[in-house]
Design an enzyme around this catalytic site. Structure first.
Site, PDB file in Angstrom:
ATOM      1  CE  LYS A 183      29.619  37.985  42.687  1.00 25.57           C
ATOM      2  NZ  LYS A 183      29.316  38.565  44.011  1.00 25.57           N
ATOM      3  CG  MET A 193      37.343  40.600  39.308  1.00 28.90           C
ATOM      4  SD  MET A 193      37.215  40.359  37.512  1.00 28.90           S
ATOM      5  CE  MET A 193      38.705  41.156  36.892  1.00 28.90           C
ATOM      6  N   PRO A 194      38.602  37.113  38.286  1.00 33.67           N
ATOM      7  CG  PRO A 194      37.829  36.245  36.268  1.00 33.67           C
ATOM      8  CD  PRO A 194      39.088  36.575  37.006  1.00 33.67           C
ATOM      9  CE1 TYR A 195      37.357  37.778  44.303  1.00 29.58           C
ATOM     10  CE2 TYR A 195      36.170  39.243  42.836  1.00 29.58           C
ATOM     11  CZ  TYR A 195      37.160  39.030  43.761  1.00 29.58           C
ATOM     12  OH  TYR A 195      37.960  40.069  44.162  1.00 29.58           O
ATOM     13  CB  VAL A 216      38.906  33.924  44.189  1.00 35.84           C
ATOM     14  CG1 VAL A 216      38.392  33.300  45.477  1.00 35.84           C
ATOM     15  CG2 VAL A 216      39.962  34.992  44.472  1.00 35.84           C
TER      16      VAL A 216
END
Lengths: 61, 61, 61, 61, 61, 61
Positions: free
Chosen positions: D7, E1-3, E40
């Site tokens: 994401k 971010m990004p996840y 993350v």
């Protein structure tokens, strides 16, 4: 951390979304003691064609 | 409750989606005994540019 | 593909889960034309301490 | 299996996405021993209006 | 971010998980230019009783 | 609807979780005008062995 996802029907205004992430972050901060700058909020918008209750899409109603 | 999410490639027709949520709701109802009006179905559509198997996006094929 | 996630309260038996994934897979197959061996189902179980409606955890009721 | 979801903010190029899924698949393959053709990667793009840190949408900055 | 979320069958060792998050973070960093300290990774483990392909739970095989 | 998911490290007490779902529901209600009895909150707890920042599991620190 924490990571909060709010899934809701599309159509809220930008003002509502600003207020939503502000208030939700405050609520999480007060109750979990996480620092506000570590709290992440994602908004996911649902289309009525992609959301069903009782076997019927909301777009069918 | 239950909450069902169906993630699939975009491109199905509205008729297919109506049938999908109807039949999936029926299947969950019959096997879990949850009342149909409590069963929620979300459809999430995947774009071929955002879906990869074996290290390759489907849009590359 | 498709990927189906069923989120529900814990407590269903193994027999119910077997029937659930079987029937849901069949429903998705019939309505999307995806071949059954490509259909994936995940079950996610909810604990009553981690699921709230109307601001109350189900474990509080 | 495994299923990987990345994401991130929208705006990456197709070339970056191709490299991303290729390298991530390789990393998962090397460390979990899963065969590459079983590894699935989904990309989910975030809009700055739908992503907040510290109670503020990124679009507000 | 990004996840990044990696969903996989349970059973990997702590050493494998350490290597997994290290290599995946490196792969995302190199291809998206996101700084490593902003990346993350979540691991979600699947139980064979909660994961089905072709209408059959993996625990049935 | 809305559906809110709060993902956070495990370790909060039942009292903290009760307060969390109460306050978050209130915040969503006030800012989206959704009726409280339609607002659902899920809590997902993260284990330090399954959560990494900067390529390192939190359990490694």
């Amino acid at each position: 951390m924490p990571y909060v996802t709010v899934k809701m029907l599309e159509g809220r205004t930008d003002e509502q979304k600003k207020a939503l992430v502000d208030k939700v972050t405050q609520a999480v901060h007060e109750t979990t003691a996480a620092p506000k700058e570590k709290i992440v909020v994602f908004i996911e918008e649902l289309n009525k064609k992609h959301y069903a209750i009782d076997g019927k899409l909301l777009s069918e109603e």
